[in-house]
Design a protein around this motif. Structure first.
Motif, PDB file in Angstrom:
ATOM      1  N   MET A   1       0.855  -1.162   0.000  1.00  0.00           N
ATOM      2  CA  MET A   1       0.000   0.000   0.000  1.00  0.00           C
ATOM      3  C   MET A   1       0.896   1.218   0.000  1.00  0.00           C
ATOM      4  O   MET A   1       1.866   1.285   0.730  1.00  0.00           O
ATOM      5  CB  MET A   1      -0.895  -0.015   1.240  1.00  0.00           C
ATOM      6  N   THR A   2       0.568   2.179  -0.832  1.00  0.00           N
ATOM      7  CA  THR A   2       1.284   3.443  -0.877  1.00  0.00           C
ATOM      8  C   THR A   2       0.296   4.575  -0.638  1.00  0.00           C
ATOM      9  O   THR A   2      -0.760   4.608  -1.255  1.00  0.00           O
ATOM     10  CB  THR A   2       1.955   3.657  -2.250  1.00  0.00           C
ATOM     11  N   ILE A   3       0.642   5.467   0.262  1.00  0.00           N
ATOM     12  CA  ILE A   3      -0.172   6.640   0.519  1.00  0.00           C
ATOM     13  C   ILE A   3       0.632   7.842   0.062  1.00  0.00           C
ATOM     14  O   ILE A   3       1.756   8.061   0.504  1.00  0.00           O
ATOM     15  CB  ILE A   3      -0.545   6.754   2.008  1.00  0.00           C
ATOM     16  N   THR A   4       0.064   8.616  -0.863  1.00  0.00           N
ATOM     17  CA  THR A   4       0.765   9.753  -1.437  1.00  0.00           C
ATOM     18  C   THR A   4       0.079  11.052  -1.021  1.00  0.00           C
ATOM     19  O   THR A   4      -1.133  11.186  -1.191  1.00  0.00           O
ATOM     20  CB  THR A   4       0.770   9.650  -2.976  1.00  0.00           C
ATOM     21  N   ALA A   5       0.854  11.972  -0.505  1.00  0.00           N
ATOM     22  CA  ALA A   5       0.332  13.298  -0.159  1.00  0.00           C
ATOM     23  C   ALA A   5       0.664  14.235  -1.309  1.00  0.00           C
ATOM     24  O   ALA A   5       1.813  14.353  -1.706  1.00  0.00           O
ATOM     25  CB  ALA A   5       0.968  13.788   1.136  1.00  0.00           C
ATOM     26  N   GLY A  29      -7.837  17.450   7.580  1.00  0.00           N
ATOM     27  CA  GLY A  29      -7.916  16.805   8.888  1.00  0.00           C
ATOM     28  C   GLY A  29      -8.329  15.350   8.856  1.00  0.00           C
ATOM     29  O   GLY A  29      -8.386  14.688   9.886  1.00  0.00           O
ATOM     30  N   CYS A  30      -8.626  14.804   7.679  1.00  0.00           N
ATOM     31  CA  CYS A  30      -9.056  13.410   7.552  1.00  0.00           C
ATOM     32  C   CYS A  30      -7.939  12.451   7.964  1.00  0.00           C
ATOM     33  O   CYS A  30      -6.793  12.612   7.540  1.00  0.00           O
ATOM     34  CB  CYS A  30      -9.472  13.141   6.113  1.00  0.00           C
ATOM     35  N   ILE A  31      -8.264  11.456   8.775  1.00  0.00           N
ATOM     36  CA  ILE A  31      -7.280  10.425   9.128  1.00  0.00           C
ATOM     37  C   ILE A  31      -7.088   9.521   7.917  1.00  0.00           C
ATOM     38  O   ILE A  31      -8.047   8.966   7.388  1.00  0.00           O
ATOM     39  CB  ILE A  31      -7.737   9.610  10.344  1.00  0.00           C
ATOM     40  N   THR A  32      -5.845   9.400   7.459  1.00  0.00           N
ATOM     41  CA  THR A  32      -5.538   8.563   6.306  1.00  0.00           C
ATOM     42  C   THR A  32      -5.225   7.135   6.720  1.00  0.00           C
ATOM     43  O   THR A  32      -5.618   6.195   6.051  1.00  0.00           O
ATOM     44  CB  THR A  32      -4.357   9.133   5.509  1.00  0.00           C
ATOM     45  N   HIS A  33      -4.495   6.990   7.831  1.00  0.00           N
ATOM     46  CA  HIS A  33      -4.110   5.659   8.299  1.00  0.00           C
ATOM     47  C   HIS A  33      -3.528   5.784   9.700  1.00  0.00           C
ATOM     48  O   HIS A  33      -3.318   6.877  10.194  1.00  0.00           O
ATOM     49  CB  HIS A  33      -3.095   5.024   7.351  1.00  0.00           C
ATOM     50  N   TYR A  34      -3.298   4.617  10.306  1.00  0.00           N
ATOM     51  CA  TYR A  34      -2.520   4.627  11.534  1.00  0.00           C
ATOM     52  C   TYR A  34      -1.587   3.438  11.545  1.00  0.00           C
ATOM     53  O   TYR A  34      -1.796   2.434  10.873  1.00  0.00           O
ATOM     54  CB  TYR A  34      -3.388   4.695  12.792  1.00  0.00           C
ATOM     55  N   GLU A  35      -0.514   3.603  12.300  1.00  0.00           N
ATOM     56  CA  GLU A  35       0.509   2.567  12.441  1.00  0.00           C
ATOM     57  C   GLU A  35       0.742   2.330  13.919  1.00  0.00           C
ATOM     58  O   GLU A  35       0.771   3.274  14.706  1.00  0.00           O
ATOM     59  CB  GLU A  35       1.824   3.022  11.808  1.00  0.00           C
ATOM     60  N   ASN A  48      -7.630   4.036   6.256  1.00  0.00           N
ATOM     61  CA  ASN A  48      -8.986   4.555   6.152  1.00  0.00           C
ATOM     62  C   ASN A  48      -9.415   4.462   4.694  1.00  0.00           C
ATOM     63  O   ASN A  48      -8.919   5.188   3.844  1.00  0.00           O
ATOM     64  CB  ASN A  48      -9.031   5.999   6.642  1.00  0.00           C
ATOM     65  N   MET A  49     -10.345   3.578   4.406  1.00  0.00           N
ATOM     66  CA  MET A  49     -10.791   3.363   3.024  1.00  0.00           C
ATOM     67  C   MET A  49     -12.110   4.074   2.729  1.00  0.00           C
ATOM     68  O   MET A  49     -12.687   3.876   1.672  1.00  0.00           O
ATOM     69  CB  MET A  49     -10.939   1.867   2.748  1.00  0.00           C
ATOM     70  N   SER A  50     -12.579   4.912   3.627  1.00  0.00           N
ATOM     71  CA  SER A  50     -13.890   5.529   3.435  1.00  0.00           C
ATOM     72  C   SER A  50     -13.954   6.475   2.242  1.00  0.00           C
ATOM     73  O   SER A  50     -15.038   6.773   1.760  1.00  0.00           O
ATOM     74  CB  SER A  50     -14.323   6.264   4.705  1.00  0.00           C
ATOM     75  N   ILE A  57     -11.889  -0.892  -3.567  1.00  0.00           N
ATOM     76  CA  ILE A  57     -12.288  -1.688  -2.410  1.00  0.00           C
ATOM     77  C   ILE A  57     -12.716  -3.095  -2.825  1.00  0.00           C
ATOM     78  O   ILE A  57     -12.387  -4.073  -2.173  1.00  0.00           O
ATOM     79  CB  ILE A  57     -13.408  -0.972  -1.626  1.00  0.00           C
ATOM     80  N   GLU A  58     -13.442  -3.213  -3.925  1.00  0.00           N
ATOM     81  CA  GLU A  58     -13.917  -4.519  -4.388  1.00  0.00           C
ATOM     82  C   GLU A  58     -12.779  -5.453  -4.769  1.00  0.00           C
ATOM     83  O   GLU A  58     -12.939  -6.668  -4.728  1.00  0.00           O
ATOM     84  CB  GLU A  58     -14.865  -4.335  -5.571  1.00  0.00           C
ATOM     85  N   GLU A  59     -11.616  -4.927  -5.110  1.00  0.00           N
ATOM     86  CA  GLU A  59     -10.467  -5.743  -5.508  1.00  0.00           C
ATOM     87  C   GLU A  59      -9.605  -6.179  -4.328  1.00  0.00           C
ATOM     88  O   GLU A  59      -8.701  -6.992  -4.493  1.00  0.00           O
ATOM     89  CB  GLU A  59      -9.604  -4.984  -6.517  1.00  0.00           C
ATOM     90  N   LEU A  60      -9.858  -5.675  -3.138  1.00  0.00           N
ATOM     91  CA  LEU A  60      -9.028  -5.982  -1.980  1.00  0.00           C
ATOM     92  C   LEU A  60      -9.282  -7.394  -1.462  1.00  0.00           C
ATOM     93  O   LEU A  60     -10.411  -7.867  -1.451  1.00  0.00           O
ATOM     94  CB  LEU A  60      -9.293  -4.995  -0.847  1.00  0.00           C
ATOM     95  N   GLN A  61      -8.213  -8.019  -1.011  1.00  0.00           N
ATOM     96  CA  GLN A  61      -8.332  -9.314  -0.346  1.00  0.00           C
ATOM     97  C   GLN A  61      -8.614  -9.023   1.125  1.00  0.00           C
ATOM     98  O   GLN A  61      -7.904  -8.257   1.764  1.00  0.00           O
ATOM     99  CB  GLN A  61      -7.042 -10.116  -0.483  1.00  0.00           C
ATOM    100  N   ILE A  62      -9.673  -9.599   1.660  1.00  0.00           N
ATOM    101  CA  ILE A  62     -10.090  -9.348   3.035  1.00  0.00           C
ATOM    102  C   ILE A  62      -9.552 -10.446   3.946  1.00  0.00           C
ATOM    103  O   ILE A  62      -9.719 -11.628   3.679  1.00  0.00           O
ATOM    104  CB  ILE A  62     -11.629  -9.304   3.156  1.00  0.00           C
ATOM    105  N   LYS A  63      -8.909 -10.043   5.037  1.00  0.00           N
ATOM    106  CA  LYS A  63      -8.430 -10.983   6.037  1.00  0.00           C
ATOM    107  C   LYS A  63      -9.164 -10.679   7.335  1.00  0.00           C
ATOM    108  O   LYS A  63      -9.032  -9.594   7.885  1.00  0.00           O
ATOM    109  CB  LYS A  63      -6.922 -10.840   6.250  1.00  0.00           C
ATOM    110  N   LEU A  64      -9.980 -11.609   7.791  1.00  0.00           N
ATOM    111  CA  LEU A  64     -10.729 -11.429   9.028  1.00  0.00           C
ATOM    112  C   LEU A  64      -9.841 -11.773  10.211  1.00  0.00           C
ATOM    113  O   LEU A  64      -9.117 -12.766  10.192  1.00  0.00           O
ATOM    114  CB  LEU A  64     -11.982 -12.293   9.016  1.00  0.00           C
ATOM    115  N   LEU A  65      -9.916 -10.960  11.246  1.00  0.00           N
ATOM    116  CA  LEU A  65      -9.079 -11.151  12.427  1.00  0.00           C
ATOM    117  C   LEU A  65      -9.893 -11.666  13.596  1.00  0.00           C
ATOM    118  O   LEU A  65     -11.108 -11.538  13.632  1.00  0.00           O
ATOM    119  CB  LEU A  65      -8.433  -9.819  12.812  1.00  0.00           C
ATOM    120  N   ASP A  66      -9.215 -12.239  14.559  1.00  0.00           N
ATOM    121  CA  ASP A  66      -9.834 -12.694  15.811  1.00  0.00           C
ATOM    122  C   ASP A  66     -10.996 -13.655  15.582  1.00  0.00           C
ATOM    123  O   ASP A  66     -12.032 -13.556  16.219  1.00  0.00           O
ATOM    124  CB  ASP A  66     -10.309 -11.493  16.647  1.00  0.00           C
TER     125      ASP A  66
END
Length: 72
Positions: A1-5, A29-35, A48-50, A57-66
């Protein structure tokens, strides 16, 4: 994943238990991501994919946690 400003680099802040650094756009002020920080037991990045295009989004591989994928 690359986030470009495009105009200004994202800015980060820590709060609470300081286990995650939240990155946000300095213009809107939008949150882009957190680490997670070294204070956290597990290391990961959350994005943040909103505002992403639905096609992305439809092309993403989803990994469910817990064990979230378990039937109840």
């Amino acid at each position: 994943m690359t986030i470009t400003a495009h105009e200004q680099p994202a800015k980060g802040y820590l709060w609470g238990d300081r286990e995650a650094e939240f990155m946000h756009c300095p213009i809107c002020g939008c949150i882009t991501h957190y680490e997670t920080t070294e204070r956290c037991d597990s290391q990961f990045v959350a994005v943040n994919m909103s505002m992403a295009d639905i096609e992305v989004i439809e092309e993403l591989q989803i990994k469910l946690l817990d064990k979230a994928d378990r039937k109840r």
